[in-house]
Design a protein around this motif. Structure first.
Motif, PDB file in Angstrom:
ATOM      1  N   TYR A 115       0.816  -1.215   0.000  1.00  0.00           N
ATOM      2  CA  TYR A 115       0.000   0.000   0.000  1.00  0.00           C
ATOM      3  C   TYR A 115       0.849   1.265   0.000  1.00  0.00           C
ATOM      4  O   TYR A 115       0.339   2.360   0.197  1.00  0.00           O
ATOM      5  CB  TYR A 115      -0.935  -0.013   1.219  1.00  0.00           C
ATOM      6  N   GLU A 171      -6.874   0.109   9.247  1.00  0.00           N
ATOM      7  CA  GLU A 171      -7.125  -0.840   8.151  1.00  0.00           C
ATOM      8  C   GLU A 171      -6.326  -0.448   6.922  1.00  0.00           C
ATOM      9  O   GLU A 171      -6.167   0.740   6.623  1.00  0.00           O
ATOM     10  CB  GLU A 171      -8.621  -0.853   7.805  1.00  0.00           C
ATOM     11  N   GLN A 173      -6.179  -0.012   3.114  1.00  0.00           N
ATOM     12  CA  GLN A 173      -7.182   0.207   2.065  1.00  0.00           C
ATOM     13  C   GLN A 173      -6.507   0.700   0.792  1.00  0.00           C
ATOM     14  O   GLN A 173      -5.547   1.481   0.853  1.00  0.00           O
ATOM     15  CB  GLN A 173      -8.217   1.247   2.524  1.00  0.00           C
ATOM     16  N   LYS A 174      -7.020   0.267  -0.341  1.00  0.00           N
ATOM     17  CA  LYS A 174      -6.487   0.687  -1.630  1.00  0.00           C
ATOM     18  C   LYS A 174      -6.570   2.209  -1.744  1.00  0.00           C
ATOM     19  O   LYS A 174      -7.591   2.804  -1.408  1.00  0.00           O
ATOM     20  CB  LYS A 174      -7.315   0.033  -2.747  1.00  0.00           C
TER      21      LYS A 174
END
Length: 208
Positions: A115, A171, A173-174
């Motif tokens: 990420y 979290e 996340q893209k």
């Protein structure tokens, strides 16, 4: 509270010592060099190594929470972080330690590697690859152990002021953006989390 800070001589660790004492806590500070840590009536300094079972046991025993804030300026291959993890697991097992252990690694360790922004991926690949590979091993060892862990992955660290307005991202996340954050803000999160744990057994990214 009695807070044990491992890697307390500089950076996030030193900032954590200062902020913990300001909040009225008792602090046990372990570092290979404690010269930069200002003296305080509620501070116990231990000159020693996070990879020494004797030193680590001395620092952790009787604490309500442990903060692992060790860093290194060594950009070459290192086993420092995995060595600390192995020592920590053995010592906490021996002490039957069941309080939280908050561990600083970095955004780019473990699954968070997927990420990273293009810029951060390039920086880590060029200059910090070995460090982050070893931080990943550290994460894997600790999360598979009996430790009540929390992994904190800050973005690119700066020496900026404490703003207390950083983002806490529990979290992956893209499209997530994790950039710079001051060491003082990371310390602020650590002390808040030590006082009131909200992310036990979770990975948390920090960024401004």
């Amino acid at each position: 509270m009695n807070i044990a800070i491992i890697g307390a001589g500089a950076g996030i660790g030193l900032q954590s010592v200062i902020q913990a004492l300001k909040n009225g806590h008792t602090v046990t500070a372990l570092s290979t060099n404690t010269d930069q840590i200002p003296n305080h009536p509620k501070l116990i300094k231990i000159n020693g190594s996070a990879t020494s079972p004797i030193d680590l046991k001395h620092a952790i025993k009787g604490s309500d929470v442990v903060l692992i804030t060790v860093g290194t300026k060594n950009k070459k291959a290192t086993t420092l972080f995995s060595d600390i993890a192995k020592t920590l697991i053995n010592v906490t097992d021996e002490l039957n330690y069941s309080s939280p252990v908050l561990v600083i690694t970095g955004f780019g360790a473990g699954e968070s590697k997927n990420y990273l922004s293009f810029f951060m991926r390039s920086v880590i690949s060029l200059f910090l690859k070995d460090q982050y590979n070893n931080k990943t091993i550290m994460e894997e060892l600790i999360t598979k152990s009996a430790i009540k862990w929390e992994i904190i992955r800050p973005g690119m660290l700066t020496d900026g002021d404490q703003t207390s307005s950083y983002k806490v991202l529990p979290e992956l996340q893209k499209g997530m953006k994790v950039g710079k954050i001051s060491r003082a803000d990371v310390a602020h999160f650590l002390i808040n989390e030590a006082e009131n744990p909200k992310f036990i057994n979770q990975y948390v990214a920090l960024t401004n």
